[in-house]
Design a protein around this motif. Structure first.
Motif, PDB file in Angstrom:
ATOM      1  N   ILE A 126       0.858  -1.182   0.000  1.00  0.00           N
ATOM      2  CA  ILE A 126       0.000   0.000   0.000  1.00  0.00           C
ATOM      3  C   ILE A 126       0.896   1.234   0.000  1.00  0.00           C
ATOM      4  N   PHE A 127       0.508   2.233  -0.785  1.00  0.00           N
ATOM      5  CA  PHE A 127       1.207   3.515  -0.863  1.00  0.00           C
ATOM      6  C   PHE A 127       0.238   4.632  -0.486  1.00  0.00           C
ATOM      7  N   HIS A 128       0.772   5.658   0.190  1.00  0.00           N
ATOM      8  CA  HIS A 128       0.022   6.882   0.458  1.00  0.00           C
ATOM      9  C   HIS A 128       0.791   8.050  -0.153  1.00  0.00           C
ATOM     10  N   ARG A 150       4.839  -2.740   2.932  1.00  0.00           N
ATOM     11  CA  ARG A 150       4.848  -4.029   2.222  1.00  0.00           C
ATOM     12  C   ARG A 150       4.604  -5.109   3.251  1.00  0.00           C
ATOM     13  N   SER A 151       3.729  -6.049   2.926  1.00  0.00           N
ATOM     14  CA  SER A 151       3.472  -7.129   3.875  1.00  0.00           C
ATOM     15  C   SER A 151       3.135  -8.409   3.137  1.00  0.00           C
ATOM     16  N   TRP A 152       3.382  -9.527   3.806  1.00  0.00           N
ATOM     17  CA  TRP A 152       3.052 -10.827   3.237  1.00  0.00           C
ATOM     18  C   TRP A 152       2.851 -11.820   4.371  1.00  0.00           C
ATOM     19  N   GLY A 153       2.080 -12.852   4.097  1.00  0.00           N
ATOM     20  CA  GLY A 153       1.789 -13.850   5.115  1.00  0.00           C
ATOM     21  C   GLY A 153       0.404 -14.426   4.917  1.00  0.00           C
ATOM     22  N   VAL A 154      -0.410 -14.372   5.973  1.00  0.00           N
ATOM     23  CA  VAL A 154      -1.773 -14.896   5.958  1.00  0.00           C
ATOM     24  C   VAL A 154      -2.698 -13.821   6.499  1.00  0.00           C
ATOM     25  N   ARG A 155      -3.782 -13.570   5.777  1.00  0.00           N
ATOM     26  CA  ARG A 155      -4.741 -12.538   6.172  1.00  0.00           C
ATOM     27  C   ARG A 155      -6.101 -12.920   5.599  1.00  0.00           C
ATOM     28  N   PRO A 156      -7.193 -12.742   6.341  1.00  0.00           N
ATOM     29  CA  PRO A 156      -8.484 -13.272   5.893  1.00  0.00           C
ATOM     30  C   PRO A 156      -8.930 -12.747   4.532  1.00  0.00           C
ATOM     31  N   ILE A 157      -9.403 -13.680   3.695  1.00  0.00           N
ATOM     32  CA  ILE A 157     -10.042 -13.377   2.422  1.00  0.00           C
ATOM     33  C   ILE A 157     -11.509 -13.769   2.560  1.00  0.00           C
ATOM     34  N   PRO A 158     -12.443 -12.940   2.130  1.00  0.00           N
ATOM     35  CA  PRO A 158     -13.861 -13.301   2.246  1.00  0.00           C
ATOM     36  C   PRO A 158     -14.171 -14.631   1.559  1.00  0.00           C
ATOM     37  N   GLY A 159     -15.154 -15.333   2.103  1.00  0.00           N
ATOM     38  CA  GLY A 159     -15.600 -16.578   1.490  1.00  0.00           C
ATOM     39  C   GLY A 159     -15.315 -17.816   2.298  1.00  0.00           C
ATOM     40  N   GLY A 178       1.675 -11.789   9.639  1.00  0.00           N
ATOM     41  CA  GLY A 178       2.262 -10.987   8.581  1.00  0.00           C
ATOM     42  C   GLY A 178       3.646 -10.480   8.918  1.00  0.00           C
ATOM     43  N   ARG A 179       4.477 -10.423   7.890  1.00  0.00           N
ATOM     44  CA  ARG A 179       5.772  -9.762   7.962  1.00  0.00           C
ATOM     45  C   ARG A 179       5.646  -8.478   7.171  1.00  0.00           C
ATOM     46  N   ARG A 180       6.116  -7.359   7.741  1.00  0.00           N
ATOM     47  CA  ARG A 180       5.905  -6.063   7.111  1.00  0.00           C
ATOM     48  C   ARG A 180       7.171  -5.208   7.178  1.00  0.00           C
ATOM     49  N   PHE A 181       7.298  -4.328   6.185  1.00  0.00           N
ATOM     50  CA  PHE A 181       8.226  -3.216   6.353  1.00  0.00           C
ATOM     51  C   PHE A 181       7.548  -1.934   5.910  1.00  0.00           C
ATOM     52  N   VAL A 182       8.065  -0.820   6.423  1.00  0.00           N
ATOM     53  CA  VAL A 182       7.467   0.488   6.186  1.00  0.00           C
ATOM     54  C   VAL A 182       8.562   1.455   5.775  1.00  0.00           C
TER      55      VAL A 182
END
Length: 374
Positions: free
Chosen positions: A36-38, A182-191, A149-153
């Motif tokens: 994600i970018f701002h 930036r992040s990666w890992g496991v995060r809920p997806i609808p369904g 999640g693993r993230r960097f900012v």
């Protein structure tokens, strides 16, 4: 299978497990990898949010862009089938290019051919400080792993142009700031069926702060996640200078001044502690706000969420009238990103005050999901 062949990334010594780079090391359907970018000006006139994600175990790649200007929120969303070319960060009209890793990236959105006045942009995002790791993020509901999640900012400068509604907005370095995650890992997806975790472990409350701030000579990152009782499950307060060691700033304590009758933050003071014990105050004044549940695909969005299959080559453009907050009730139960002006040690900086507070939160005096500031 005849189509199960090595992909281009398999040529490089980047593997972490004995699998093709086509596959992730978990069978969890909620595996993700995204950014994600701002991009925002210092006077609160415009806030552009851009994101792209891949969801390998459901075979989806998607992206979005939202632009808040005045009482209008413009949105572009695109989704498609994930291919083997993981270096191609483009979906429909949206594209991200990594020009120099961790230093310079390009953000691009093409206009709708049928509507030249629709949202489009060409932005160069340049790092001002080194990227830093965020705390490892783990969240469970009962025994079910909901998020890991693993993230960097990182914070940086931006230049280029944004076009929307017949207006052309110059993005000028020094007058605009950029942040990214930036992040990666496991995060809920609808369904996914909620099962016992959803039935028996409903959270009473959630309180979230994610605050990256760029000053001329330093970058400050504050993170806090608390439950209904105020018990903190994620914590970070870090000061970064280019070429110097990172400095921890203790246990951040935040006092938020909400708009009466809402949970919309207008001002805040984040109390920090220098390594020598000296108290420090990071003050925030929000300038421009963009609810992530409107246009950007974050829960509890009702028109589109990340990772959901929309069919091949799906693109959606729409705009939201933000003049009446009551017209978008779901936004109050999602995270909102606020472009904000900050002060610290007599310096003025700019960054994002990302905040979500739903349900009970004892330290704030909120008693339930309908509770708001007096």
């Amino acid at each position: 299978m005849a189509d199960d062949r090595p992909i281009a990334l398999d040529e490089y010594p980047v593997h972490q497990v004995p699998l093709s780079m086509k596959h992730v090391a978990t069978g969890d359907r909620n595996a993700y990898d995204r950014c994600i970018f701002h991009v925002f000006d210092h006077r609160g006139r415009a806030l552009l949010i851009v994101g792209l994600g891949v969801y390998p175990n459901v075979g989806v790649i998607d992206a979005y862009a939202t632009l808040r200007t005045g009482d209008r929120l413009h949105a572009v969303r695109a989704s498609d089938a994930l291919t083997d070319d993981r270096m191609n960060l483009s979906v429909g009209p949206l594209r991200i290019t990594v020009d120099v890793p961790l230093q310079r990236l390009s953000l691009h959105c093409a206009a709708d051919p049928a509507d030249p006045d629709s949202l489009s942009y060409d932005i160069e995002w340049t790092a001002a400080f080194p990227a830093v790791w965020e705390p490892h993020h783990v969240q469970r509901r009962g025994e079910r792993l909901m998020l890991e999640g693993r993230r960097f900012v990182q914070a940086g400068n931006c230049s280029g142009v944004i076009r929307a509604g017949g207006d052309e907005i110059p993005v000028v370095a020094g007058e605009w700031t950029g942040t990214r995650d930036r992040s990666w890992g496991v995060r809920p997806i609808p369904g996914e069926e909620g099962g016992r975790a959803e039935a028996e472990y409903r959270p009473e409350g959630f309180h979230w702060l994610w605050i990256p701030v760029r000053f001329d000579d330093r970058f400050v990152m504050v993170i806090a996640q608390e439950d209904a009782d105020g018990y903190r499950t994620l914590n970070e307060a870090l000061l970064v200078r280019d070429g110097g060691p990172d400095v921890q700033l203790g246990w951040p304590r935040t006092e938020i001044e909400y708009r009466p009758g809402t949970r919309h933050p207008e001002r805040a003071v984040v109390r920090l502690t220098a390594p020598d014990g000296r108290p420090m105050e990071l003050t925030a004044e929000t300038l421009c706000s963009s609810p992530l549940a409107l246009g950007a695909g974050y829960p509890p969005a009702t028109d589109w969420q990340h990772g959901t299959w929309q069919g091949r080559g799906w693109t959606d453009r729409r705009s939201y009238d933000m003049s009446d907050p009551a017209a978008h009730p779901a936004a109050a139960y999602g995270v909102t990103d606020h472009a904000a002006r900050f002060t610290l040690d007599g310096q003025v900086g700019h960054g994002i005050f990302e905040h979500g507070s739903f349900g009970r939160h004892d330290p704030s005096g909120f008693t339930g999901y309908t509770s708001v500031a007096p």
